[in-house]
Structure formats: structure tokens, C-alpha cells
Motif scaffolding. Structure first.
Motif, short mmCIF file in Angstrom:
data_model
loop_
_atom_site.label_atom_id
_atom_site.label_comp_id
_atom_site.label_asym_id
_atom_site.label_seq_id
_atom_site.Cartn_x
_atom_site.Cartn_y
_atom_site.Cartn_z
N ASP A 1 28.25 -4.61 -24.82
CA ASP A 1 26.83 -4.94 -24.93
C ASP A 1 26.14 -4.96 -23.57
O ASP A 1 24.94 -4.73 -23.48
CB ASP A 1 26.67 -6.30 -25.63
CG ASP A 1 25.23 -6.58 -26.01
OD1 ASP A 1 24.57 -5.68 -26.58
OD2 ASP A 1 24.75 -7.69 -25.73
N THR A 2 26.90 -5.24 -22.53
CA THR A 2 26.34 -5.39 -21.18
C THR A 2 27.05 -4.44 -20.21
O THR A 2 28.13 -3.92 -20.51
CB THR A 2 26.53 -6.83 -20.68
OG1 THR A 2 27.94 -7.06 -20.47
CG2 THR A 2 25.99 -7.85 -21.67
N GLY B 1 21.00 -3.06 -22.75
CA GLY B 1 22.05 -3.53 -21.85
C GLY B 1 22.74 -2.41 -21.12
O GLY B 1 22.91 -2.45 -19.90
#
Length: 233
Positions: free
Chosen positions: A214-215, A15
Motif C-alpha cells: 500500500d505504501t 501510495g
């Protein structure tokens, strides 16, 4: 109580590439968690479990120990945190170093309030719990008593299995979700393959600090957020 602080930091993030050592407000992401662990003065050892020399060297620069490199099979995106913790325990026990508990501190949840770790460990010790996790309250609209799941016929049923939905917001029981900041567990339960044990305690995090990276969008939000909450860290 002898507690191992274990900070997992593999290299293969999809990610956000290299997120564990990517600079957030001038510091590698992993440095926030290492710093908080050191300032707590609660741990027998503070260890980063990683699979690369690059992350290992940066972790050492900020005061963590990196006594081993994680095996490749424990560095994939399918490897679980429990197997990473089991590997660390086995490594130290082979060297006759034993711990009562492991505190997993994920770098992807970098914002922890001052003395939050100390408070978590104090509660864990006083309650004689098997494990403790950090949590935040579930918003009422997502409370499991107000959510549904699909049955085998394609119809919706109340997720908790009740026949009637709770009508008033005031009657909803308080529920929580794990925010990823702290997992604190006695070693014997980790060896059995669980972070939760039989008696699971909890500590509520400050919702103003909630960040789980996470992204790329998570990273952008963290960059925007840190300037507003620095005084709490």
C-alpha cells in the motif's frame, strides 16, 4: 462449481503510483496474481477489472480477460471491492453468463503459496460455506482479549466487552486477521453486499509470504522479500 476469478486493478494508486503494473523483480505486480490464478486451473474465467486501457493490455498479455473497463465511479479511492464485484457479476449476467461464486484476488497481496488457491477452493466446496477468507493468526500481544478501547468517559475497557482480562497467554483463544490474499464468496451474498455470508470459512496463509502493498515502504519490503521466498511461489 463455476467460479469467477476477479482481480481488481484500478489506476489511481496514491501510495505507490501505478503499482498494479509497476515492475516487481521484472514482472508487473498484477502478473503474479494472474499467473497464480491461471496455474490453479480452478476458474471458469479469470477477469481483471480495471479503468484503463494500459492496465487492460498488460493484463491480457499475461493471460487474463478484460471484457470491460470499470466505470469511473468505481475507480476512485473510495470505491469498495464489493461494488466492483457486483459490477462484474451484473456485466456477465446481462450476457447470460452466470457464476456460483466469485474469488477476489488482490494484486497487492502478490505472494501466494503453490496450490494455495486450489486448497482454498477445495475447503470452500467441501464445507458448503457461504464464503471463505485467507487469514493469519493475530499475535498474542494484539489479541482482542488483551486490547482496550476508550469508552464515552475516556477510560479504557477491554475490547471484547469482558469485565476481567485473561491473565495467561495459554488461555487466549486463537484469533485471526484477514491477510488480503483471497476472498471467496457465493454470488448471492455478493449481491446482498457482503463478502462474508452467514457461514464464513477460512484458510491460513503462509506467514512467510505475507505482503500487502500500500505504501512505498511496503513496496521496498516486497522487493527485498521476493528473493527469499521465490521457491514457495
Amino acid at each position: 462449481m463455476k467460479i469467477l476469478a476477479l482481480i481488481p486493478a484500478r489506476s489511481g494508486s496514491k501510495g505507490v503510483p501505478n503499482k498494479n503494473i509497476k515492475l516487481l523483480d521484472g514482472l508487473p505486480l498484477i502478473a503474479y496474481t494472474i499467473k497464480q490464478a491461471l496455474e490453479s486451473h480452478c476458474f471458469t474465467k479469470i477477469v481483471v477489472s480495471t479503468d484503463t486501457v494500459e492496465i487492460a493490455e498488460i493484463a491480457k498479455d499475461y493471460g487474463a480477460e478484460v471484457p470491460f473497463l470499470r466505470p469511473k465511479e468505481l475507480a476512485s479511492d473510495t470505491a469498495s471491492s464489493i461494488t466492483v464485484a457486483q459490477h462484474a457479476i451484473s456485466y456477465f449476467e446481462e450476457k447470460n453468463t452466470f457464476f456460483d461464486a466469485v474469488c477476489l484476488l488482490q494484486p497487492t497481496a502478490p505472494f501466494r503459496e503453490k496450490r494455495f488457491i486450489e486448497s482454498a477452493i477445495s475447503k470452500f466446496s467441501q464445507q458448503a460455506a457461504d464464503a471463505l477468507v485467507s487469514v493469519l493468526p493475530v499475535p498474542d500481544e494484539y489479541n482482542p482479549h488483551w486490547t482496550f478501547e476508550k469508552d464515552s468517559n475516556g477510560f479504557l475497557t477491554i475490547a471484547t466487552g469482558e469485565n476481567e482480562i485473561i491473565k495467561r497467554r495459554q488461555d487466549l483463544p486463537k484469533t485471526y486477521f484477514r491477510d488480503g490474499s483471497i476472498y471467496l464468496t457465493k454470488v448471492n451474498f455478493i449481491k446482498k453486499g457482503t463478502f462474508y455470508g452467514n457461514q464464513l470459512s477460512y484458510i491460513e496463509s503462509n506467514p512467510l509470504l505475507y505482503t500487502n502493498i500500500d505504501t512505498p515502504l511496503d513496496w521496498q519490503r516486497a522487493e527485498e522479500h521476493i528473493h527469499k521466498i521465490k521457491h514457495l511461489l
